[in-house]
Scaffold this motif. Structure first.
Motif: not given
Ligand code: GLN
Ligand code: ZN
Length: 764
Positions: A441, A443, A494, A609, A651, A739
């Motif tokens: 997704i 990070s 990220e 997102d 997402h 993350k």
């Molecule tokens: N691209 C973001 C991540 O991967 C999406 C975070 C989210 O959906 N809150 O952290």
């Protein structure tokens, strides 16, 4: 004389003292007495601020170490059995640690147990702990904290008004834990405890108790409306004066109901719903006071005191002393004190007001209406008028080039070149992906080294070159690991992003950032939302060099990563001088340029997102279509400027799609990834029933858990997905970004995920 008061005040402290104290207590670095002392000091300070500002009443009951809804549940004896609090309940005093265990599953003492569910309070970013309701549940007064706090405030010489969430909204926010339980069936046993509470407060000499019933601004079923009548006819007999507080919107079809309840006063939100003031004035019974929520409790802008004085002049004439003045809702939702923002540019600062400043605005407005304004009030009025004038005319707010561009948007700008079916073929050729393609997704773990580097860079201890070189290393590392794992569509990971909104806000014109503008999000966690000050535009590319670099390291299609316009809007303090919709479009246009630049840089898939799309839904159903229409348009405007072969992903991480599935489909993203692993794919029913036409990646890896999901489990989930969605449209991915996880967890989990996809390909 118009009484001035607040619905509630932030408790976190101007320096986030509460956060520090509570976390130190959890770590065992502060003892119980130390924590209680920190709480007392904060309460004393906040009451003193209210009194010094000149409020006529200070509010008691808005303090909580974790959450005020949780504290009320505890006070009502609604402690789920798994927390083993029978003895405490029987003794009528539930301990602090029991409350902390309900909030977080553990505490310095007591056995760990599954924490209560947490969710957003109405349309705010504040999270409360959801009351758990059972058939036949009994209630009893099980905490004396509130009474102690009342005594504390009285000992300090304050005139006290107590605030509590009302019984109907408490039930409304609760969740039935037994199948088929009608939450309202608990009202009868709940009311005596409220009654007892009110008697105890009266015994303490409390004159006014504010019962917060924000559920009244939502669509209430008939039985709930009737329950309000029944409940308040009982509560109205209590030996205190009740102020029924509504906020976050207009009373709408509940207006007559709210006006008719036998209570001594009504609070209305005149910021979100200024139009209801006239109707309320016409229909307010002569025995009631009306508290007008005139100062915005949900936003950071300085109030237009001159305008408010004019607007409320009629109310003052008609109601006389029965008019009270307050912020629209609790100030919990705004930062604490603007005075701390010494580094904010003075012009911008002059346009803002945080909680402490809103106390002054409230008092000044009340005195202006009374015709007893002091010299300081007149100065404040004049300063506000001047600041607002400057803001209206400021070139940093209004940029003609942004307005022109907005005006030039045409319907075709919201349309991709071809319908999904045609695009899908072009993308298949361009991307050459296997069946069940794997991706993540966005990070990857934000390691201690990454955060340390960012801190050093921001503190000026690390040069930009060195910082960027380190981020490139992180990206190279993430790409190499993804290649080794065999992920079909890698991401750059990220590492350079502190936060998915802040990162973009910092690079866009029109956004501003505070240093201490913290707002409580849940428990000890605070967020610092950016402020959208003026017209938004993009001075230059924001993510392109990172994505280009990442793509240069691999032949696989690198997925670019952006935060969508609705989320950029939703997680910020927004302008109050133009519709949200307009701000959303401006952001969308800025992001559209980024999308196109990514495409031009050779990025073949771009994820936009929108985790906040759902939470932006208005509290009233009747307003949903309007919101969804512009939110969808904002996304489409962002995404639609690319060629057919460029794949647009989106997402979202939440679990309810049923009621908005049409709008989700209208986004027309080529691929949507969603959170599903915990729901056993039943979430996909909404997509199946709607015959959702594009590709879907239902999450198979619960990223909130440190556990490594096994292959068979993920295969089984995908098999369930394949029963609902044609398999050539399925992706395999985690629920959300990684993350918060550690590489040691992520690597084996993704290895299993890739293996699951391989097994699926063999099977189908
Ligand atoms: N691209 C973001 C991540 O991967 C999406 C975070 C989210 O959906 N809150 O952290
Ligand atoms: Zn997510």
């Amino acid at each position: 004389m118009s009484i001035s008061h607040v619905i509630g005040y932030p408790r976190i402290g101007a320096d986030r003292e509460l956060k520090r104290a509570v976390e130190a207590y959890w770590q065992g670095e502060l003892d119980r007495e130390g924590l209680e002392r920190a709480g007392r000091e904060l309460r004393a300070r906040h009451w003193a601020e209210q009194r010094e500002a000149g409020l006529d009443l200070v509010t008691v009951g808005d303090f909580a170490f974790y959450d005020q809804v949780l504290d009320l549940s505890v006070t009502l004896g609604a402690v789920p059995a798994r927390f083993g609090a029978e003895a405490e309940l029987a003794a009528g005093e539930v301990s602090l640690d029991t409350a902390f265990r309900m909030a977080r599953g553990r505490a310095p003492s007591g056995e760990p147990a599954a924490a209560c569910e947490m969710t957003k309070y109405f349309d705010t970013n504040y999270h409360y702990l959801v009351p758990e309701l059972h058939a036949g549940q009994s209630f009893r007064l099980a905490s004396s904290r509130l009474f102690e706090q009342v005594a504390e405030a009285q000992a300090l010489g304050h005139a006290v008004k107590v605030t509590l969430l009302g019984p109907l909204t408490w039930l409304w926010l609760g969740k039935a834990r037994d199948e088929g339980l009608d939450r309202l069936s608990l009202l009868e046993s709940l009311l005596p405890v409220y009654g007892e509470l009110l008697v105890r407060l009266a015994d303490l000499g409390v004159e006014w108790v504010q019962l917060e019933e924000p559920a009244l601004v939502q669509d209430l079923p008939r039985e709930w409306q009737q329950a309000y009548e029944a409940a308040y006819s009982v509560l109205g007999r209590a030996p205190v004066k009740l102020l029924l507080a509504s906020y976050f919107g207009g009373l709408g079809d509940n207006l007559g109901l709210a006006l008719g309840l036998p209570v001594a006063g009504l609070h209305i939100d005149a910021v979100r719903a200024p139009e209801q003031l006239a109707a309320v004035l016409d229909r307010l019974p002569a025995y009631k006071v009306l508290s007008v929520g005139a100062i915005d409790g949900r936003n950071v802008w300085r109030a237009d005191l001159a305008l408010l004085r004019e607007r409320l002049a009629q109310a003052r004439i008609r109601l006389g002393r029965r008019l009270w003045i307050a912020p629209s809702c609790s100030l919990l939702h705004v930062p604490v004190d603007l005075a701390r923002e010494t580094e904010l540019d003075p012009e911008l600062r002059s346009w803002l007001a945080f909680a402490r400043q809103k106390l002054d605005e409230t008092v000044t407005l009340a005195r202006l209406l009374d015709g007893r304004a002091t010299e300081a009030d007149r100065e404040r009025l004049e300063a506000a008028t001047l600041a607002l004038q400057a803001r209206r005319d400021s070139p940093r707010i209004h940029r003609p080039e942004v307005a022109d561009r907005l005006a030039g948007v045409e319907p075709a700008d919201l349309e991709r070149q071809s319908p999904y079916g045609v695009r899908a073929q072009a993308q298949r050729r361009a991307l050459d992906l296997p069946l069940f393609p794997t991706t993540t997704i966005g990070s990857f773990p934000q390691t201690a080294e990454i955060r340390a580097a960012r801190r050093a860079f921001k503190a000026g201890e690390l040069s930009r070159e060195a910082y960027e070189a380190q981020m490139c290393e992180e990206i190279a590392h993430a790409v190499a690991r993804q290649e080794a794992l065999g992920l079909d569509m890698p991401v750059h990971g990220e590492p350079e992003r502190n936060d998915m909104v802040e990162y973009f806000g910092e690079q866009l014109d029109g956004y501003a950032f505070t240093r201490f503008g913290w707002v409580q999000s849940y428990g000890s966690r605070c967020v610092k939302p950016p402020v959208i000050v003026g017209d938004v535009s993009r001075p230059g590319p924001m993510t392109v060099r990172w994505s280009r670099y990442a793509q240069s390291l691999t032949d696989r299609p690198m997925k670019g990563m952006l935060t969508g316009p609705v989320t950029m809007l939703q997680w910020a303090f927004v302008r109050d001088d133009q519709p949200r919709e307009t701000t959303c479009r401006q952001i969308a246009l800025a992001l559209r340029d980024e999308v196109r630049d990514l495409e031009a840089a050779g990025i073949r898939a771009i994820q936009i997102d929108e985790p906040a799309l759902r939470e932006g839904l208005p509290l009233r159903r009747s307003e949903w279509p309007g919101y969804l229409a512009w939110a969808v348009d904002g996304f489409r405007l962002t995404a639609a400027g690319v060629r057919d072969e460029t794949q647009i992903h989106t997402h979202m991480c939440y679990s309810e799609f049923n009621d908005i599935i049409e709008s989700i489909a209208a986004l027309d993203a080529d691929v949507i990834t969603i959170e599903t692993s915990r729901s056993n794919m039943v979430l996909l029913d909404a997509f199946q029933d709607f015959a959702y036409p594009n590709e879907i990646g239902p999450g198979v890896y619960d990223i909130h858990s440190p556990n490594v999901p096994d292959v068979a489990w993920m295969v089984a989930l995908m098999e369930k997905a394949a029963e609902r969605i044609p398999l050539e449209r399925l992706w395999v991915n985690p629920d959300c970004g990684l993350k918060t996880r550690r590489w040691e967890e992520v690597e084996p989990a993704l290895a299993n995920m890739v293996e699951a996809a391989r097994q699926l390909r063999r099977r189908f």
